[in-house]
Write a protein that holds these residues in place. Structure first.
Motif, mmCIF file in Angstrom:
data_model
loop_
_atom_site.group_PDB
_atom_site.id
_atom_site.type_symbol
_atom_site.label_atom_id
_atom_site.label_comp_id
_atom_site.label_asym_id
_atom_site.label_seq_id
_atom_site.Cartn_x
_atom_site.Cartn_y
_atom_site.Cartn_z
ATOM 1 N N SER A 43 0.963 -1.332 0.067
ATOM 2 C CA SER A 43 -0.018 -0.053 -0.063
ATOM 3 C C SER A 43 1.004 1.169 -0.094
ATOM 4 O O SER A 43 1.798 1.536 1.003
ATOM 5 C CB SER A 43 -0.880 0.054 1.240
ATOM 6 O OG SER A 43 -1.424 1.314 1.370
ATOM 7 N N MET A 45 -0.262 4.042 0.692
ATOM 8 C CA MET A 45 -0.755 4.822 1.831
ATOM 9 C C MET A 45 0.166 4.772 3.025
ATOM 10 O O MET A 45 0.238 5.725 3.918
ATOM 11 C CB MET A 45 -2.256 4.386 2.230
ATOM 12 C CG MET A 45 -3.179 4.552 1.269
ATOM 13 S SD MET A 45 -3.812 6.375 1.551
ATOM 14 C CE MET A 45 -4.029 6.414 3.259
ATOM 15 N N ALA A 46 0.843 3.401 3.076
ATOM 16 C CA ALA A 46 1.677 3.144 4.186
ATOM 17 C C ALA A 46 2.927 3.720 4.289
ATOM 18 O O ALA A 46 3.695 3.494 4.867
ATOM 19 C CB ALA A 46 1.631 1.747 4.455
ATOM 20 N N TYR A 49 4.931 5.988 6.747
ATOM 21 C CA TYR A 49 4.784 5.298 7.947
ATOM 22 C C TYR A 49 6.027 4.367 7.819
ATOM 23 O O TYR A 49 6.712 4.126 8.951
ATOM 24 C CB TYR A 49 3.545 4.699 8.463
ATOM 25 C CG TYR A 49 2.414 5.351 8.537
ATOM 26 C CD1 TYR A 49 2.229 6.119 9.460
ATOM 27 C CD2 TYR A 49 1.562 5.540 7.500
ATOM 28 C CE1 TYR A 49 1.038 7.153 9.389
ATOM 29 C CE2 TYR A 49 0.602 6.224 7.402
ATOM 30 C CZ TYR A 49 0.315 7.167 8.476
ATOM 31 O OH TYR A 49 -0.821 8.142 8.347
ATOM 32 N N GLY A 59 5.247 -4.222 6.831
ATOM 33 C CA GLY A 59 4.013 -3.458 7.496
ATOM 34 C C GLY A 59 3.195 -2.941 6.224
ATOM 35 O O GLY A 59 2.042 -2.235 6.567
ATOM 36 N N THR A 60 3.991 -2.517 4.980
ATOM 37 C CA THR A 60 3.119 -1.836 3.942
ATOM 38 C C THR A 60 2.460 -2.907 3.458
ATOM 39 O O THR A 60 1.630 -2.350 2.282
ATOM 40 C CB THR A 60 4.219 -1.147 3.091
ATOM 41 O OG1 THR A 60 5.028 -2.091 2.524
ATOM 42 C CG2 THR A 60 5.251 -0.159 3.818
ATOM 43 N N TYR A 61 2.571 -4.231 3.359
ATOM 44 C CA TYR A 61 2.070 -5.097 2.559
ATOM 45 C C TYR A 61 0.380 -5.064 2.897
ATOM 46 O O TYR A 61 0.062 -5.033 3.877
ATOM 47 C CB TYR A 61 2.459 -6.534 2.867
ATOM 48 C CG TYR A 61 3.871 -6.746 2.399
ATOM 49 C CD1 TYR A 61 4.628 -5.817 1.756
ATOM 50 C CD2 TYR A 61 4.523 -8.032 2.591
ATOM 51 C CE1 TYR A 61 5.860 -5.897 1.406
ATOM 52 C CE2 TYR A 61 5.835 -8.192 2.084
ATOM 53 C CZ TYR A 61 6.479 -7.185 1.499
ATOM 54 O OH TYR A 61 7.788 -7.324 1.390
ATOM 55 N N LEU A 62 -0.273 -5.170 1.450
ATOM 56 C CA LEU A 62 -1.730 -5.169 1.736
ATOM 57 C C LEU A 62 -2.202 -6.415 2.538
ATOM 58 O O LEU A 62 -3.391 -6.389 2.954
ATOM 59 C CB LEU A 62 -2.250 -5.132 0.165
ATOM 60 C CG LEU A 62 -2.487 -3.647 -0.492
ATOM 61 C CD1 LEU A 62 -2.382 -3.780 -1.796
ATOM 62 C CD2 LEU A 62 -3.192 -2.844 0.120
ATOM 63 N N ARG A 63 -1.505 -7.678 2.269
ATOM 64 C CA ARG A 63 -2.129 -8.873 3.043
ATOM 65 C C ARG A 63 -0.713 -9.221 3.608
ATOM 66 O O ARG A 63 0.220 -9.521 2.908
ATOM 67 C CB ARG A 63 -2.541 -9.878 2.118
ATOM 68 C CG ARG A 63 -3.948 -9.224 1.298
ATOM 69 C CD ARG A 63 -5.160 -9.227 2.320
ATOM 70 N NE ARG A 63 -6.287 -8.792 1.864
ATOM 71 C CZ ARG A 63 -6.622 -7.398 1.703
ATOM 72 N NH1 ARG A 63 -6.039 -6.430 2.295
ATOM 73 N NH2 ARG A 63 -7.594 -6.911 1.051
ATOM 74 N N LYS A 64 -0.791 -9.845 4.895
ATOM 75 C CA LYS A 64 0.551 -9.816 5.663
ATOM 76 C C LYS A 64 0.987 -11.320 5.498
ATOM 77 O O LYS A 64 2.175 -11.381 5.608
ATOM 78 C CB LYS A 64 0.153 -9.570 7.140
ATOM 79 C CG LYS A 64 -0.196 -8.165 7.397
ATOM 80 C CD LYS A 64 0.895 -7.233 6.996
ATOM 81 C CE LYS A 64 0.691 -5.661 7.300
ATOM 82 N NZ LYS A 64 -0.223 -4.932 6.331
ATOM 83 N N GLN A 294 -7.994 5.697 -1.889
ATOM 84 C CA GLN A 294 -8.169 4.096 -1.342
ATOM 85 C C GLN A 294 -9.576 3.455 -1.259
ATOM 86 O O GLN A 294 -9.926 2.394 -2.154
ATOM 87 C CB GLN A 294 -7.348 3.911 -0.193
ATOM 88 C CG GLN A 294 -7.664 2.676 0.546
ATOM 89 C CD GLN A 294 -6.215 1.588 0.524
ATOM 90 O OE1 GLN A 294 -5.139 2.218 0.253
ATOM 91 N NE2 GLN A 294 -6.284 0.439 0.784
ATOM 92 N N PRO B 66 -5.571 0.108 4.289
ATOM 93 C CA PRO B 66 -4.512 -0.336 3.456
ATOM 94 C C PRO B 66 -3.492 -1.468 4.054
ATOM 95 O O PRO B 66 -2.606 -1.846 3.292
ATOM 96 C CB PRO B 66 -4.100 1.032 3.072
ATOM 97 C CG PRO B 66 -4.392 1.881 4.389
ATOM 98 C CD PRO B 66 -5.563 1.363 5.003
ATOM 99 N N ASP B 68 -4.361 -4.033 6.240
ATOM 100 C CA ASP B 68 -4.783 -5.404 6.769
ATOM 101 C C ASP B 68 -4.970 -5.558 8.158
ATOM 102 O O ASP B 68 -5.064 -6.489 8.873
ATOM 103 C CB ASP B 68 -3.997 -6.684 6.134
ATOM 104 C CG ASP B 68 -4.914 -7.695 5.863
ATOM 105 O OD1 ASP B 68 -6.356 -7.780 5.681
ATOM 106 O OD2 ASP B 68 -4.388 -8.841 5.674
#
Lengths: 415, 158
Positions: A43, A45-46, A49, A59-64, A294, B66, B68
């Motif tokens: 993302s 958006m992340a 951060y 931490g930026t991944y859309l699915r962890k 988003q 964004p 999860d």
């Protein structure tokens, strides 16, 4: 040649939302996501951060979970699509390969615009758009670094704090007469400016960068006023444009983005588009707009996927909205905050405490809002606007006291 | 059987014990500003209305996130992972109920998590204005109607 029933170009929020909805709607169809970046879908958006060090790359991944896509039988390919042949239903890849599709979703997102100025290709000039960009910025934006940020738009403002928190000295150059001109009116934009100045930044509005030149490993930035300064890093955040160059000769209807109907279908059979590259229906006007945010991306992806899987679903249209944290001052904007002809508006301004609420009405319905310095229940603004709630007596109460937003909603829906 | 909060505003006396219990349960001592249940007071009408997340099916907060960071727990509550939330606040504008909010102290968002299946607000309410009942009888009709109006798309039946 590879092939899949559903091929998605792009790996952002619209793409991932679409792939997951496709899997829920069609258990057996083959789904492929083609990503230009060789990394798990993440993302943008992340990224601020990530830049502050608050989160790791993961931490930026859309699915962890690294197994997420495999578990849902969604195949990720790392490749760049150069051309689509809508007759043969093939994609051509930069590597020379081809992929054939049953249904295609274009979710290629947007890219930052680089203004046509001398010196913006020099080392030390970066966008803040990809994970690689964020890593390059982090490497140069150390304690005491001098940084010029070109553009005080949404993305510019959201990375301000990340840059400041790294101990940098920051100068922001904005061509328009206020900060975040497309999201904020002049009261709000100037409140943000004053806030940033109190935080120690230099904010130059109605100012343009004329050129950037090499200064022995550093960068000399010259403004249109003739003033210049030598800095360590230039971050360019002057807007984005849809990633649609590869699609220009496909015969798609394209304006600012790929035009889609309320099923998210393009002008060509079996080809859909979603997210920042798509010009979809606007909730208010019913006309076509690119709303590069988003929530719109995931809604687009979801609706596109339902239709691709043969379940007819119609999109009600996207509502433009944003929330922004500018070095700790939180602002939000919703819908038609500029107001409409024949409509009314109400403001509550507390400049000393950096608080502002501006509501725009048409008749007794809320159609847009701006807020600064409040976070409580702000989602209700979206709800009131999108449900077209008739406010009745609460219209006059809000005209007198614009901050009674939550009460106006609860009184109209819960009592 | 999934359970939901059922709010009967007619029975609320405005004692705010739910608000205090909620903030305490979530580690903010007795601080109404940090409670995820609110009680709205309507002086003109002489009414109090407790208000919190309905754990709606549409889950705008979860879809808009964004990173999860919002998942559904065993009780059907949409819960925020403090470890994964970066504090971007997109969920706070996406939720049309305004029931997920930014908490500046933690830099994360907070919302009702049904206290892991034993809601503190329910235990604190002296008049049973807030009860924890089987979901199919909870009937958040008014909020569900609202949810329908704000839904991103309409799915056609054919």
């Amino acid at each position: 040649m590879k092939q899949a029933d559903y091929v998605i170009i792009g790996a952002g929020p619209a793409a991932v939302a679409a792939a997951e909805t496709l899997r829920r709607s069609d258990r057996d169809g083959t789904i492929a996501i083609i990503s230009r970046e060789n990394i798990s879908p993440y993302s943008r958006m992340a990224l601020p951060y990530f830049l502050t060090g608050q989160i790791s790359q993961k931490g930026t991944y859309l699915r962890k979970s690294s197994e997420h896509y495999k578990q849902h039988n969604i195949t990720l390919y790392h490749a760049t699509v150069t051309h689509v042949d809508p007759q043969k239903k093939h994609l051509h890849l930069a590597s020379g390969g081809r992929v054939s599709y049953g249904k295609l979703l274009i979710a290629t997102g947007a890219s930052p615009i680089k203004p046509p100025l001398p010196g913006l290709d020099l080392p030390g000039v970066h966008h803040c758009w990809t994970l690689d960009d964020a890593k390059a910025i982090a490497a140069r934006a150390g304690d005491g670094a001098n940084i010029v940020l070109m553009g005080a738009g949404f993305i510019g403002c959201i990375i301000l704090e990340a840059l400041m928190s790294r101990g940098a000295k920051l100068t922001v150059i904005e061509a328009e007469d206020r900060m975040v001109p497309r999201m904020m009116d002049d009261v709000a934009g100037n409140m943000l400016k004053s806030w940033c100045e109190h935080k120690g930044m230099t904010i130059l509005t109605s100012t343009r960068v004329a050129s950037v030149a090499d200064a022995g490993g550093k960068l000399e930035v010259t403004l249109d006023s003739g003033d210049s300064d030598v800095v360590d890093l230039v971050v360019v955040a002057t807007g984005v444009k849809a990633n649609i160059d590869f699609a220009s000769d496909m015969g798609l209807e394209i304006e600012e983005g790929i035009k889609v109907d309320h099923h998210m279908q393009t002008s060509l059979t079996d080809i859909y588009a979603a997210g920042d590259c798509a010009q979809g229906r606007d909730f208010f006007t019913g006309l076509w707009s690119v709303h590069a945010i988003q929530p719109t991306a995931t809604e687009h992806g979801h609706i596109a996927a339902l239709n691709m899987a043969g379940r007819k679903a119609a999109y009600k249209g996207s509502l433009n909205m944003n929330v922004l944290d500018t070095a700790g001052l939180i602002s939000s904007s919703f819908g038609q905050w500029q107001g409409v002809e024949g409509g009314e508006s109400a403001q509550s301004i507390d400049a000393e405490r950096y608080r502002y609420t501006n509501l725009a009405f048409e008749g007794d319905r809320l159609i847009g809002a701006l807020t600064i310095g409040r976070t409580d229940n702000i989602g209700i603004l979206r709800g009131l606007i999108q449900s077209r709630t008739k406010l009745g007596v609460w219209k006059e109460r809000l005209m007198k006291s614009p901050n009674r937003i939550a009460e106006s909603y609860i009184a109209n829906t819960q009592m | 059987m999934q359970k939901s909060l059922h709010i009967s505003a007619d029975d609320c006396t405005g004692c705010y014990q739910c608000v205090l219990a909620c903030s305490d349960e979530h580690g903010y001592d007795f601080n109404p500003m940090k409670s995820v249940i609110q009680v709205f007071k309507f002086e003109d009408e002489g009414r109090y209305v407790p208000y919190t997340c309905t754990q709606c099916d549409e889950a705008w907060c979860q879809k808009a996130c964004p990173t999860d960071a919002i998942s559904v727990d065993a009780n059907g509550a949409k819960v925020v992972s403090e470890a994964l939330c970066v504090g971007c606040k997109v969920c706070t504008i996406a939720c049309p109920f305004g029931t997920i909010n930014y908490n500046a102290d933690s830099g994360k968002v907070i919302k009702c998590d049904l206290c892991g299946g034993d809601p503190a607000c329910v235990k604190a309410c002296p008049t049973s204005a807030i009860t924890f009942v089987n979901s199919d009888t909870a009937q958040f009709d008014k909020m569900r109607a609202w949810a329908g109006k704000t839904d991103a798309g309409t799915q056609q039946s054919n």
